[in-house]
Design an enzyme around this catalytic site. Structure first.
Site, PDB file in Angstrom:
ATOM      1  N   ILE A 199       1.133  -1.059  -0.022  1.00 31.24           N
ATOM      2  CA  ILE A 199       0.031   0.043   0.097  1.00 31.24           C
ATOM      3  C   ILE A 199       0.936   1.232   0.007  1.00 31.24           C
ATOM      4  O   ILE A 199       0.675   2.295  -0.736  1.00 31.24           O
ATOM      5  CB  ILE A 199      -1.063   0.000   1.191  1.00 31.24           C
ATOM      6  CG1 ILE A 199      -2.069  -1.268   1.236  1.00 31.24           C
ATOM      7  CG2 ILE A 199      -1.744   1.351   1.353  1.00 31.24           C
ATOM      8  CD1 ILE A 199      -3.015  -1.128   2.253  1.00 31.24           C
TER       9      ILE A 199
ATOM     10  N   GLU B 208      10.276   2.580   6.628  1.00 34.91           N
ATOM     11  CA  GLU B 208      10.270   1.218   6.670  1.00 34.91           C
ATOM     12  C   GLU B 208      11.042   0.571   8.003  1.00 34.91           C
ATOM     13  O   GLU B 208      12.363   1.081   8.204  1.00 34.91           O
ATOM     14  CB  GLU B 208      10.387   0.463   5.452  1.00 34.91           C
ATOM     15  CG  GLU B 208      10.668  -1.039   5.648  1.00 34.91           C
ATOM     16  CD  GLU B 208       9.442  -1.514   5.749  1.00 34.91           C
ATOM     17  OE1 GLU B 208       8.298  -1.309   5.444  1.00 34.91           O
ATOM     18  OE2 GLU B 208       9.728  -2.488   6.745  1.00 34.91           O
TER      19      GLU B 208
ATOM     20  N   HIS C 163       8.721 -14.240 -29.653  1.00 34.59           N
ATOM     21  CA  HIS C 163      10.030 -13.068 -29.739  1.00 34.59           C
ATOM     22  C   HIS C 163       9.438 -11.921 -30.532  1.00 34.59           C
ATOM     23  O   HIS C 163       8.918 -12.168 -31.550  1.00 34.59           O
ATOM     24  CB  HIS C 163      11.269 -13.723 -30.362  1.00 34.59           C
ATOM     25  CG  HIS C 163      12.428 -12.779 -30.251  1.00 34.59           C
ATOM     26  ND1 HIS C 163      13.026 -12.286 -29.217  1.00 34.59           N
ATOM     27  CD2 HIS C 163      12.708 -12.179 -31.296  1.00 34.59           C
ATOM     28  CE1 HIS C 163      14.066 -11.561 -29.738  1.00 34.59           C
ATOM     29  NE2 HIS C 163      13.803 -11.279 -31.130  1.00 34.59           N
TER      30      HIS C 163
HETATM   31  P1  NAI Z   1       2.394  -4.868   4.210  1.00 35.24           P
HETATM   32  O1  NAI Z   1       2.318  -5.822   5.308  1.00 35.24           O
HETATM   33  O2  NAI Z   1       2.387  -5.024   2.828  1.00 35.24           O
HETATM   34  O3  NAI Z   1       3.454  -3.583   4.506  1.00 35.24           O
HETATM   35  C1  NAI Z   1       3.524  -2.964   5.802  1.00 35.24           C
HETATM   36  C2  NAI Z   1       5.098  -2.714   5.919  1.00 35.24           C
HETATM   37  O4  NAI Z   1       4.904  -1.574   7.226  1.00 35.24           O
HETATM   38  C3  NAI Z   1       5.829  -3.636   6.191  1.00 35.24           C
HETATM   39  O5  NAI Z   1       6.933  -3.428   5.163  1.00 35.24           O
HETATM   40  C4  NAI Z   1       6.243  -3.592   7.660  1.00 35.24           C
HETATM   41  O6  NAI Z   1       7.506  -4.124   7.950  1.00 35.24           O
HETATM   42  C5  NAI Z   1       6.111  -2.156   7.682  1.00 35.24           C
HETATM   43  N1  NAI Z   1       5.869  -1.617   9.216  1.00 35.24           N
HETATM   44  C6  NAI Z   1       5.065  -2.156  10.262  1.00 35.24           C
HETATM   45  N2  NAI Z   1       5.197  -1.523  11.219  1.00 35.24           N
HETATM   46  C7  NAI Z   1       6.056  -0.472  10.868  1.00 35.24           C
HETATM   47  C8  NAI Z   1       6.037   0.758  11.804  1.00 35.24           C
HETATM   48  N3  NAI Z   1       5.619   1.008  12.988  1.00 35.24           N
HETATM   49  N4  NAI Z   1       6.858   1.638  11.092  1.00 35.24           N
HETATM   50  C9  NAI Z   1       7.278   1.662   9.871  1.00 35.24           C
HETATM   51  N5  NAI Z   1       7.150   0.499   9.153  1.00 35.24           N
HETATM   52  C10 NAI Z   1       6.167  -0.608   9.634  1.00 35.24           C
HETATM   53  O7  NAI Z   1       0.698  -3.908   4.561  1.00 35.24           O
HETATM   54  P2  NAI Z   1      -0.066  -2.810   3.655  1.00 35.24           P
HETATM   55  O8  NAI Z   1       1.000  -2.300   2.735  1.00 35.24           O
HETATM   56  O9  NAI Z   1      -0.408  -1.974   4.808  1.00 35.24           O
HETATM   57  O10 NAI Z   1      -0.891  -3.645   2.982  1.00 35.24           O
HETATM   58  C11 NAI Z   1      -1.930  -4.277   4.016  1.00 35.24           C
HETATM   59  C12 NAI Z   1      -2.390  -5.645   3.369  1.00 35.24           C
HETATM   60  O11 NAI Z   1      -3.183  -5.259   2.009  1.00 35.24           O
HETATM   61  C13 NAI Z   1      -1.430  -6.459   2.834  1.00 35.24           C
HETATM   62  O12 NAI Z   1      -1.630  -7.767   3.554  1.00 35.24           O
HETATM   63  C14 NAI Z   1      -1.483  -6.528   1.421  1.00 35.24           C
HETATM   64  O13 NAI Z   1      -1.352  -7.989   1.050  1.00 35.24           O
HETATM   65  C15 NAI Z   1      -2.755  -6.083   1.228  1.00 35.24           C
HETATM   66  N6  NAI Z   1      -2.791  -5.291  -0.215  1.00 35.24           N
HETATM   67  C16 NAI Z   1      -2.468  -5.880  -1.299  1.00 35.24           C
HETATM   68  C17 NAI Z   1      -2.210  -4.974  -2.477  1.00 35.24           C
HETATM   69  C18 NAI Z   1      -1.902  -5.852  -3.694  1.00 35.24           C
HETATM   70  O14 NAI Z   1      -1.980  -6.969  -3.673  1.00 35.24           O
HETATM   71  N7  NAI Z   1      -1.211  -5.065  -4.663  1.00 35.24           N
HETATM   72  C19 NAI Z   1      -2.470  -3.826  -2.494  1.00 35.24           C
HETATM   73  C20 NAI Z   1      -2.619  -3.104  -1.172  1.00 35.24           C
HETATM   74  C21 NAI Z   1      -2.747  -3.831  -0.054  1.00 35.24           C
END
Ligand code: NAI
Length: 471
Positions: A185, A204, A443
Site C-alpha cells: 500500500i 520502513e 519473440h
Molecule cells: P504490508 O504488510 O504489505 O506492509 C506494511 C509494511 O509496514 C511492512 O513492510 C512492515 O515492515 C512495515 N511496518 C510495520 N510497522 C511499521 C512501523 N511501525 N513503522 C514503519 N514500518 C512499519 O501492509 P500494507 O501495505 O499496509 O497492506 C496491507 C495488506 O493489504 C497486505 O496484507 C497486502 O497484502 C494487502 N494489499 C495488497 C495489495 C496488492 O496485492 N497489490 C495492495 C494493497 C494491499
C-alpha cells in the site's frame, strides 16, 4: 424484531470473498442470503482498495510514461491535473463494477440485506438494518468480514493523517507526504502522489521495501525509487503530532532521532482482521492472538455449521485468495468434497516496475532448508524490454533439486503482475526447467525473460552465457 427466515447459506460480508461464495452457493442450488453493512458490494477491494488504487495508478503511470518518452525523442508539456476528474473516473470505475455485482445478485435471486450481522448461535444471526432488527436463520454460514488498517499507538485524529482509504479519496495533494510502511500500500500510494507532485518520504521498519519478497527482486524498483523519494529502512516513527501548519513526526533512523514536518502522513503498516463484534463467542469460536479465525482446508471453523474465508482467516490478505476460498466454502456447503489446495498464491506490488512473486521466495527456501537451482535473467538483455523502455527488471525462478520441479518465481519489471501467472500455472502443473525451456515463447516478448531464466537452469540458454557448471 421481525420473524426468522431460514436460508441454506448466509454469507456475512460482501467483499470479493463473500460475494463469490454467495454466487457459487446460489449457482449450486442453495438459497442464499448475503449480508453486507455497506451500501455497495465489493468490500475494501472494489470500494477502497485494489480497484480505486489501480485506477489512480494507471493515471500515475501515464504521467511517468509521458516523462520517460523523452528518452524516445518525444517530449510532452507538463501535464495538467484535474483532481476532480481523476476522482470522478475512479468513482465511475467503482460504480460500474459494484452495479454489475448488484445485477448478478438479482439475477441469481440472492436475498441481499444491507445491515450489520451478529451471530446469536450456530443457526442464526441478528441483523440490524435501517428498518430495524431481524433474525436470519441458516443451515450454514460463511464469515467473510475482511480486515481493516492497523493504526499506530497514539496516532492523533487529524484529516492530514491518513489510512489507505483516506489516501484513495484524493482530497488534496500534499507538498510533503510521509509514508509509514514500505509495503504494497505504501509504495502504490507513493507512486500515485509522487506523479501528482508530492515529495515522498518512506519510513520502513525492516531492512528492505516489500519485506516478504526477495531483496534482489525489489532492488531494481528500489534503485529507481531512491533517486526520487527519501527512503529510510530500519527506521521507525516514535511520535506524531498534528500541529496547525504541519504534522510533526519524530523518526528514529541510524541511531538518531530527527523531527521533520509533513503536510500529510499515510500510515500503511498492515491490516488486522474484522473478527470482533460479530458474535464469535456465541459460536464458541476463539481466534488466534492476532485475531484470525482458524479453519481447516475446507474453510470450516470449529463451529460445525460455520465457515470462514479471506482476510479474516489470515495472510496473505489478498482478494484472489479470498475468492478461491469462498468458492471452496460454498461448494462444501452444497455437499461437494472441495478443499483449498492451491500450491501458490501470487502476490503483486503494482509499482513501476511491478514486483510479483509466487511459491517459495529464495529466503523462504533457505529458511526451510530446501535445496534449489536458481535461474535469473536480467531484463537489460531482453530485446523487448530494451525497446519498450523497460530494461529495469529481472525474472527469477527456483527449481527443487530433489524433484526438478518449479517451486518459486519472482518477476520485477513492466507487467510483472501479468507475467507471473505463467510461473503459477507451471507450478500447479508440476513443470520442470526443461518443460518451460522447450515451451516456445514468442519473440520479442517480456514473457521470454521467464523462459530464459528457466533455460539458465536447463543449461540451454543462448541469449546469455550459460552458467558455469559446478565441478
Ligand atoms: P504490508 O504488510 O504489505 O506492509 C506494511 C509494511 O509496514 C511492512 O513492510 C512492515 O515492515 C512495515 N511496518 C510495520 N510497522 C511499521 C512501523 N511501525 N513503522 C514503519 N514500518 C512499519 O501492509 P500494507 O501495505 O499496509 O497492506 C496491507 C495488506 O493489504 C497486505 O496484507 C497486502 O497484502 C494487502 N494489499 C495488497 C495489495 C496488492 O496485492 N497489490 C495492495 C494493497 C494491499
Amino acid at each position: 424484531m421481525s420473524e426468522s427466515k431460514k436460508f441454506d447459506l448466509v454469507v456475512l460480508g460482501g467483499g470479493p470473498g463473500g460475494y463469490t461464495a454467495a454466487f457459487r452457493g446460489a449457482d449450486l442450488g442453495l438459497s442464499v442470503c448475503l449480508i453486507e453493512k455497506g451500501n455497495r458490494l465489493g468490500g475494501v477491494c472494489l470500494n477502497v482498495g485494489c480497484i480505486p488504487s489501480k485506477t489512480l495508478l494507471h493515471g500515475a503511470l501515464v504521467i511517468e510514461e509521458a516523462q520517460e518518452a523523452a528518452d524516445f525523442g518525444i517530449t510532452f508539456n507538463k501535464p495538467e491535473i484535474d483532481l476532480e476528474a481523476m476522482r470522478a473516473k475512479k468513482e465511475s470505475v467503482i460504480k460500474k463494477l459494484t452495479d454489475g455485482l448488484d445485477g448478478l445478485v438479482k439475477a441469481r435471486k440472492i436475498t441481499r440485506i444491507t445491515g450489520n450481522g451478529v451471530f446469536q448461535d450456530q443457526e442464526s444471526l441478528k441483523v440490524t438494518t435501517a428498518e430495524g432488527d431481524s433474525v436470519i436463520g441458516f443451515k450454514n454460514a460463511i464469515i467473510a468480514t475482511g480486515s481493516r488498517p492497523f493504526a499506530l499507538p497514539g496516532q492523533p485524529e487529524d484529516s492530514r493523517i491518513w489510512d489507505s482509504s483516506d489516501a484513495l479519496r484524493l482530497d488534496f495533494i500534499p507538498g510533503r507526504l510521509l509514508i509509514i510502511g514500505g509495503g504494497v500500500i505504501g509504495l502504490e500510494m507513493a507512486q500515485v502522489y509522487s506523479a501528482l507532485g508530492s515529495e515522498i518520504t518512506i519510513v520502513e521498519m525492516l531492512d528492505q521495501l516489500i519485506p516478504p519478497a526477495d531483496k534482489d527482486m525489489v532492488q531494481p524498483l528500489f534503485q529507481k525509487l531512491k533517486k526520487i523519494y527519501t527512503i529510510m529502512t530500519n527506521a521507525k516513527v516514535t511520535k506524531i503530532t498534528a500541529e496547525e501548519n504541519a504534522v510533526k513526526v519524530v523518526i528514529e533512523h541510524k541511531e538518531k532521532e530527527e523531527t521533520s514536518e509533513y503536510d500529510a502522513v499515510l500510515i500503511a503498516v498492515g491490516r488486522k482482521p474484522n473478527s470482533e463484534e460479530i458474535g464469535l463467542d456465541k459460536l464458541g469460536i476463539t481466534t488466534s492472538s492476532r485475531g484470525y479465525i482458524e479453519v481447516d482446508e475446507q474453510q470450516r471453523t470449529s463451529a460445525a455449521t460455520v465457515f470462514a474465508i479471506g482476510d479474516v482467516v489470515g495472510d496473505p490478505m489478498l482478494a484472489h485468495k479470498a475468492t478461491h476460498q469462498g468458492k471452496v466454502a460454498a461448494e462444501v456447503c452444497a455437499g461437494h468434497n472441495s478443499a483449498f489446495s492451491a500450491l501458490a498464491i501470487p502476490a503483486v506490488a503494482y509499482t513501476n516496475p511491478e514486483v510479483a512473486w509466487m511459491g517459495f521466495t529464495e529466503k523462504e527456501a533457505k529458511e526451510k532448508g530446501i535445496e534449489y537451482d536458481k535461474g535469473k535473467f536480467s531484463w537489460g538483455a531482453s530485446g523487448r524490454a530494451l525497446s519498450s523502455g523497460a530494461a529495469i527488471g529481472a525474472s527469477k525462478v527456483l527449481f527443487s533439486k530433489e524433484t526438478g520441479r518449479i517451486i518459486g518465481a519472482a518477476i520485477c519489471g513492466l507487467n510483472g503482475g501479468e507475467l507471473i501467472h505463467e510461473a503459477v500455472v507451471a507450478l500447479e502443473l508440476g513443470a520442470d526447467a526443461e518443460d518451460i525451456s522447450k515451451t516456445i515463447h514468442a519473440h520479442p516478448t517480456l514473457s521470454e525473460t521467464f523462459a530464459f531464466a528457466c533455460e539458465m537452469v536447463d543449461g540451454s540458454i543462448t541469449d546469455a552465457l550459460p552458467p558455469k557448471k559446478k565441478k
